[in-house]
Scaffold this active site. Structure first.
Site, PDB file in Angstrom:
ATOM      1  N   CYS A 132       4.233   4.597  -1.666  1.00 57.04           N
ATOM      2  CA  CYS A 132       3.754   4.662  -2.574  1.00 57.04           C
ATOM      3  C   CYS A 132       2.267   3.351  -1.958  1.00 57.04           C
ATOM      4  O   CYS A 132       2.652   2.629  -1.864  1.00 57.04           O
ATOM      5  CB  CYS A 132       4.024   4.315  -4.284  1.00 57.04           C
ATOM      6  SG  CYS A 132       2.380   3.442  -4.898  1.00 57.04           S
ATOM      7  N   CYS A 135       1.056   1.214  -4.671  1.00 50.47           N
ATOM      8  CA  CYS A 135       1.297   0.664  -5.663  1.00 50.47           C
ATOM      9  C   CYS A 135       1.719  -0.604  -4.429  1.00 50.47           C
ATOM     10  O   CYS A 135       2.196  -2.116  -4.230  1.00 50.47           O
ATOM     11  CB  CYS A 135       3.177   0.999  -5.712  1.00 50.47           C
ATOM     12  SG  CYS A 135       3.088   2.137  -6.441  1.00 50.47           S
ATOM     13  N   ASP A 136       1.804  -0.571  -2.717  1.00 51.57           N
ATOM     14  CA  ASP A 136       2.500  -1.070  -2.235  1.00 51.57           C
ATOM     15  C   ASP A 136       0.667  -1.554  -0.594  1.00 51.57           C
ATOM     16  O   ASP A 136       1.575  -2.807   0.374  1.00 51.57           O
ATOM     17  CB  ASP A 136       3.017  -0.560  -1.220  1.00 51.57           C
ATOM     18  CG  ASP A 136       4.206  -0.837  -2.019  1.00 51.57           C
ATOM     19  OD1 ASP A 136       5.072  -1.533  -2.631  1.00 51.57           O
ATOM     20  OD2 ASP A 136       5.086   0.301  -2.167  1.00 51.57           O
TER      21      ASP A 136
END
Length: 310
Positions: A132, A135-136
């Site tokens: 992701c 997300c990261d």
């Protein structure tokens, strides 16, 4: 006893909840470990009708939840189904040790990110291997570093484009010589000067397990068989999804690839059990089609209950 239990809280689950709640069926939503589903890992959703400027994936899910709860939906946050018994009614669903009995069940369990299947991938997950970008991608370990995105669909293009905000360069590794992505997504990715496509190639290994962080990948050209190494600080895997249906194996009919088989509309092989969203749909896999199938499952469940004497 519950009238309707809904497993999953993505577009399909919340839409099913909205419709069953408005039918005064007082549904319960078991959100699963990832409330809001995979759409919460997407930065901006540009193709959901009604949002001309786009909408954040998490915000869209929160709006759907609020709308469903307005009409009486009950939400069990983080509820992970550990066991089901669907051989007779009422159906039995366990959330850890808690037992729920329900007259109908709507499965909207969605799908999870598909993995490369490498041992090094498993060992380096969360240490530079991720699924992701939104997300990261902004993590310090990835900033101003070369990064690899594996895949050729819309998700891969979106991930690669997003990562150009932080990376020094993004290598888009795809096993074919052209992208599978929609034209607009492919053009956006390939037109970005910070994205370099690596055609006809697969990732054979990820370095370096000994250093406990990602330092590069081993690539293999599928046409020539030639191998090469590419230095990078992160590997973002975007090669599709697999349905979250393992817990239903042996209880309802599943296709060989794990997707739930529906007989008529959203009806599964067990009367009173309905399925919708990405655990059924291997073709379209869009937020809007998931929402539509959630609506259909709710209507099918409502009609089933209207003729039910349990």
């Amino acid at each position: 006893m519950e009238n309707v239990v809904i497993i999953g809280s993505g577009c399909a689950g919340w839409t099913a909840a909205l419709y069953t709640a408005r039918a005064n069926l007082n549904p319960v939503v078991l959100t699963g470990a990832q409330p809001g589903g995979l759409l919460t890992t997407t930065s901006i959703v540009e193709n959901f009708p009604g949002f001309p400027e786009g909408v954040d994936g998490t915000e869209l899910m929160m709006r759907m939840q609020k709308q469903a709860e307005r009409f009486g939906t009950r939400t069990n946050y983080g509820a992970l189904v550990t066991k089901v018994e669907l051989g007779q009614r009422p159906f039995r669903v366990w959330v850890e040790e808690e037992l729920l009995e329900t007259r109908t069940l709507i499965i909207a369990a969605g799908a999870s990110h598909r993995h490369l299947g490498l041992k090094s991938e498993e060992l380096l997950e969360k240490k530079g291997v991720t699924y992701c970008a939104t997300c990261d991608g902004a993590l310090p370990m990835f900033r101003n570093q070369p990064l690899v995105v594996v895949g050729g669909g819309d998700s891969a293009c979106e991930e690669a484009t997003y990562l150009t905000r932080f990376a020094s360069r993004v290598y888009l590794v795809h096993r074919r010589n052209e992208l599978r992505a929609s034209k607009i997504m492919a053009e956006r990715a390939l037109g970005n000067p910070k994205i370099t496509p690596v055609w006809d190639s697969v990732v054979e290994d990820i370095y370096d397990v000994k250093q406990d962080k990602v330092t590069g990948v081993k690539l293999k050209n599928v046409k020539t068989g030639q191998t090469s190494e590419l230095a990078c600080a992160g590997v973002f895997v975007a090669i599709g999804h697999q349905p979250n249906t393992a817990i239903f194996h042996g209880h309802i009919e599943l296709a060989d690839d794990g997707y739930i088989v529906c007989k008529k509309g959203t009806q599964t092989s067990v009367p009173g059990v309905f399925a919708c969203g990405d655990c059924v749909d291997r073709t379209y896999r869009q937020a809007i089609t998931a929402a539509g199938s959630g609506c259909a499952a709710a209507i099918d469940a409502e009609r089933f209950l209207s003729h039910d004497h349990l």
